[in-house]
Design an enzyme around this catalytic site. Structure first.
Site, PDB file in Angstrom:
ATOM      1  N   GLN A 126      38.535  51.114  39.125  1.00  0.00           N
ATOM      2  CA  GLN A 126      39.218  51.777  40.233  1.00  0.00           C
ATOM      3  C   GLN A 126      39.870  53.083  39.780  1.00  0.00           C
ATOM      4  OE1 GLN A 126      42.914  49.939  41.482  1.00  0.00           O
ATOM      5  NE2 GLN A 126      42.406  50.228  43.633  1.00  0.00           N
ATOM      6  N   GLY A 127      39.550  54.165  40.456  1.00  0.00           N
ATOM      7  CA  GLY A 127      40.159  55.457  40.134  1.00  0.00           C
ATOM      8  C   GLY A 127      41.102  55.900  41.239  1.00  0.00           C
ATOM      9  N   TYR A 128      42.273  55.321  41.253  1.00  0.00           N
ATOM     10  CA  TYR A 128      43.274  55.643  42.277  1.00  0.00           C
ATOM     11  C   TYR A 128      44.440  56.431  41.677  1.00  0.00           C
ATOM     12  CZ  TYR A 128      41.613  52.779  46.238  1.00  0.00           C
ATOM     13  OH  TYR A 128      40.921  52.265  47.292  1.00  0.00           O
ATOM     14  N   SER A 129      45.266  55.743  40.851  1.00  0.00           N
ATOM     15  CA  SER A 129      46.495  56.341  40.334  1.00  0.00           C
ATOM     16  C   SER A 129      46.204  57.540  39.446  1.00  0.00           C
ATOM     17  CB  SER A 129      47.276  55.321  39.500  1.00  0.00           C
ATOM     18  OG  SER A 129      47.679  54.249  40.290  1.00  0.00           O
ATOM     19  N   GLU A 244      42.357  41.076  53.228  1.00  0.00           N
ATOM     20  CA  GLU A 244      42.317  39.813  52.484  1.00  0.00           C
ATOM     21  C   GLU A 244      43.338  39.778  51.368  1.00  0.00           C
ATOM     22  OE1 GLU A 244      38.366  38.993  51.263  1.00  0.00           O
ATOM     23  OE2 GLU A 244      37.653  38.748  53.311  1.00  0.00           O
ATOM     24  N   SER A 381      54.369  49.159  43.910  1.00  0.00           N
ATOM     25  CA  SER A 381      55.505  48.509  43.229  1.00  0.00           C
ATOM     26  C   SER A 381      56.343  47.722  44.231  1.00  0.00           C
ATOM     27  CB  SER A 381      56.381  49.564  42.562  1.00  0.00           C
ATOM     28  OG  SER A 381      57.074  50.300  43.565  1.00  0.00           O
ATOM     29  N   ASN A 382      57.180  46.826  43.706  1.00  0.00           N
ATOM     30  CA  ASN A 382      58.017  46.033  44.611  1.00  0.00           C
ATOM     31  C   ASN A 382      58.967  46.913  45.423  1.00  0.00           C
ATOM     32  OD1 ASN A 382      56.666  43.850  43.683  1.00  0.00           O
ATOM     33  ND2 ASN A 382      58.451  42.722  42.963  1.00  0.00           N
ATOM     34  N   GLU A 383      59.304  48.092  44.883  1.00  0.00           N
ATOM     35  CA  GLU A 383      60.145  49.013  45.654  1.00  0.00           C
ATOM     36  C   GLU A 383      59.365  49.552  46.858  1.00  0.00           C
ATOM     37  OE1 GLU A 383      59.861  49.081  42.244  1.00  0.00           O
ATOM     38  OE2 GLU A 383      61.818  48.114  42.024  1.00  0.00           O
TER      39      GLU A 383
END
Lengths: 396, 339
Positions: A126-129, A244, A381-383
């Site tokens: 995956q090339g996202y971040s 999903e 992230s959880n934030e």
């Protein structure tokens, strides 16, 4: 209100259990259980056995080679294989790209790529971040500029999990700087063998090579590798992130980890008695088990909603926050449980061997504790998740 | 009432901080007076008080020094207790680095019962998770004499019958499993009471070390919050992160007070000392974990990488809870001592 599975669902659960028992090599289960990294061959072997049974992508529609599993079946499958210490199905092809191609890909893309995901011929990453685009993913800067019948890609992706094994990468790239940042992003499929791509390892805090940087210098990508429409990639990425997502709570992983933790606590001695009898430790363990029991039902409530056709939206953010914290608490308790054995801090050597002086169950407890700090950071992230809950559920 | 360190201690802390920032080896530490500060004047040093220990180890922790000074102080203290003045002199000069081999498999954090035996001039048994044993010049070992009394012995780590199995430590140095198979040893006397005293001093050292490491983690996180931009602004402007950082700052101040309490009572009566040691270690174990986890989470992915300088700091903060008794071990002891 009925908290029980139907007879059909129970029969499916038994079938899953029997299959895993007969097909999962004991050595792989042992290594998953103790947190040791798996080799590519281990993961390929497990994938091929699942695929032979037709269960690698059970929740894909039948027309694409899946089983059209219901949300409940998918949940049962995930819980059972996690509890049995089966390796996580590498999600990039099966759980991420597959559904995107099924919803937005061309017929030619579906016909070419989907069977190759199932056969294991293609290993996707995956090339996202990007270094400057983490929580704020839409600010990504990797450019794709149209040049005849190619895009020319320049930029850098990061946190590319298992990219060292991949022959393909799906990328979010910037094709326009007009309008809002979300409006100029496209979804591209890129062959990792294309000249101009360089993969550099990132070693994590627990000593493991799990993620990578991927650099693109004048990488030429055929235009037919664009998924859907140019500048609409953000829509597909969001679809991928909400599609999903019922497995996101990781109840199965937490259950398996809690079982391992209890085994440790029954074996480790404290003042000459099993640690599990220590009142402070037992209280810590009990609080986690109480949370997990409730979490399992919270998860099932969302699964049942999905089975009735309600796409889990912001609820999956709740599952991610609670589920990740719970798993991290179990890792923390395992670290406490092994006492001084957490101090010898050993990574695998080049041959993948691990030498740790303590009991086998203690060898990677500190590593796993450190490694799983990632689960409250990755995938939003959880934030970020709490921000979604605040806006989408609470309306603040 | 005066919460300022003496001029001498402030000077030691300042010079130590400057030198450690450039990197320092064992000889440099000795030249700076780090080892002398761990011993009283009677023992040949110029410190040895709670606040001497606190000042030195806070700086070692702040710099993330992997050198096994805690163990050298502990072993050296016991040598001093046993009248080994010549060895102590060499330790202070930096020419002899001892380590202390006491814990055994299965003891967890308890100080006994010790099973290693001394018979006919020889040691037999196994010592576990011994920090700094690899490369040490001398091992100070606890063992049973006549099958019932714990005494102290010195052994050369390279003597026949001594086997070290060494791995890296979560704390940054190394730890060894040591097997004694009829190794020749020198009895130096002593008893468990002395060992307990010196373990309390080592507990203070580990707590002070953690305090320095916490401040490093806090400062790195603050720098990151001030510079990392997402959504067009520095992330330190997000109130959710601001408030969590404020909580981290509050907890570190509480931990500092607990360490001051222990340093001030290190030479008080054993009950007062041990209550403060357990209070401090319980709190430091809890706060060190909080600081490490919050530092990682507020940084995000970058803090998960080995390359980023926070990684060894985080591991050091987690290791704190596994040295000289964890949160629960000290909570239990605090309850017992308070009854």
């Amino acid at each position: 209100m009925d908290l029980n599975y139907t007879p059909d669902e129970l029969a499916f659960r038994d079938e899953v259990r029997a299959f895993i028992k007969d097909n999962l090599p004991a050595d792989i289960a042992r290594r998953v259980g103790s947190g040791e990294p798996l080799t590519k061959a281990d993961m390929d072997l497990w994938h091929s056995r699942l695929n032979a049974k037709g269960w690698l992508a059970g929740s894909w529609p039948r027309e694409f080679g899946g089983q059209s599993w219901t949300a409940v079946q998918k949940h049962i499958f995930e819980e059972e294989y996690a509890a049995a210490h089966a390796p996580r199905i590498v999600p990039f092809g099966v759980a991420m790209l597959g559904p995107v191609l099924q919803a937005f890909g061309s017929k030619a893309q579906q016909d070419y790529y989907l069977p190759r995901i199932l056969s294991g011929e293609d290993w996707w990453c995956q090339g996202y971040s990007e270094p400057g685009a983490g929580s704020d993913l839409a600010s990504l800067k990797t450019r794709a500029v149209r040049d005849g019948d190619h895009y020319v890609v320049n930029g850098q992706k990061t946190w590319t999990t298992l990219g060292q094994f991949a022959n393909k990468i799906f990328c979010l790239v910037r094709t326009s700087t007009e309008g809002k940042p979300q409006e100029g992003i496209s979804f591209l499929l890129i062959d990792m063998d294309t000249p101009g791509i360089e993969v550099r390892p990132i070693i994590l805090i627990d000593g493991v090579h799990e993620v990578n940087e991927v650099w693109f210098t004048d990488v030429r990508v055929p235009v037919e590798n664009l998924v859907g429409k140019e500048n609409e990639g953000w829509t597909y990425a969001k679809y991928l992130l909400t599609h999903e997502r019922t497995g996101i709570a990781g109840v199965g992983f937490a259950t398996a980890a809690l079982d391992s933790l209890k085994r440790i606590a029954r074996t480790e001695m404290n003042h000459g008695r099993p640690l599990i009898e220590d009142p402070h430790f037992a209280a810590r363990l009990a609080r986690i088990e109480i949370e997990l029991m409730a979490m399992a039902t919270t998860n099932l409530r969302v699964v049942a909603g999905a089975a009735e056709g309600k796409a889990p939206g912001a609820e999956s953010s709740m599952l991610k926050v609670k589920g990740s914290i719970l798993r991290q608490q179990i890792n923390d308790l395992a670290r406490r449980a092994v006492g001084p054995w957490a101090v010898p801090f050993v990574s695998e050597d080049l041959e993948g061997n691990i030498y740790h002086p303590g009991p086998e169950y203690s060898a990677r407890v500190a590593n796993s504790y450190l490694n799983n700090r990632k689960i409250s950071i990755y995938g939003g992230s959880n934030e970020v998740q709490r921000g979604i809950i605040t806006k989408a559920i609470l309306g603040l | 009432m005066d919460f300022n360190h003496t001029e001498e201690r402030r000077m030691l802390a300042d010079s130590l901080r400057r030198t450690l920032a450039r990197g320092a080896d064992w000889a440099t530490l000795a030249e700076l007076g780090v080892l002398g500060a761990l011993f009283t004047e009677d023992e040949g040093g110029f410190g040895g008080q709670g606040f001497d220990i606190a000042v030195v180890f806070e700086e070692l922790g702040r710099a993330g020094s992997p050198l096994p000074v805690v163990e050298a102080g502990l072993a050296g203290g016991l040598l001093a207790d046993c009248g080994q003045a010549e060895l102590v002199e060499q330790i202070i000069a930096g020419t002899l680095r001892p380590a202390f081999a006491h814990g055994e498999p299965g003891l967890r954090y308890d100080h006994g019962p010790i099973r290693t035996r001394y018979e006919d001039g020889r040691l037999t048994g196994r010592k576990s998770v011994v920090e700094g044993a690899e490369g040490a010049d001398l091992l100070v070992v606890t063992a049973l004499e006549n099958g019932d009394t714990v005494r102290l012995f010195t052994v050369a780590p390279d003597a026949p019958g001594v086997t070290l199995y060494t791995t890296p430590s979560l704390n940054g140095g190394s730890v060894s499993e040591i097997t004694f198979d009829g190794a020749a040893a020198t009895p130096i006397g002593g008893h468990m009471g002395l060992v307990e005293n010196r373990i309390e001093a080592a507990t203070l050292a580990v707590c002070a070390d953690a305090l320095g490491a916490m401040e490093t983690a806090r400062d790195m996180t603050l720098d990151y919050l001030r510079t990392r931009k997402q959504f067009g602004i520095v992330i330190g402007k997000f109130q959710a992160l601001q408030h969590r950082m404020a909580d981290v700052a509050i907890e570190i101040e509480q931990a500092r007070s607990a360490v001051i309490n222990l340093a001030g009572h290190l030479h008080a009566d054993a009950l007062a000392r041990d209550r403060h040691a357990s209070a401090a270690k319980n709190m430091v174990g809890r706060v060190a974990r909080l600081v490490a986890e919050e530092a990682i989470q507020m940084h995000g992915g970058i803090a998960m990488t080995e390359e980023y300088a926070l990684a060894p700091v985080s591991r050091r903060l987690i290791a704190v809870d596994h040295r000289y008794g964890d949160e629960d071990w000290h909570l239990e002891r605090f309850i017992r001592l308070s009854a």
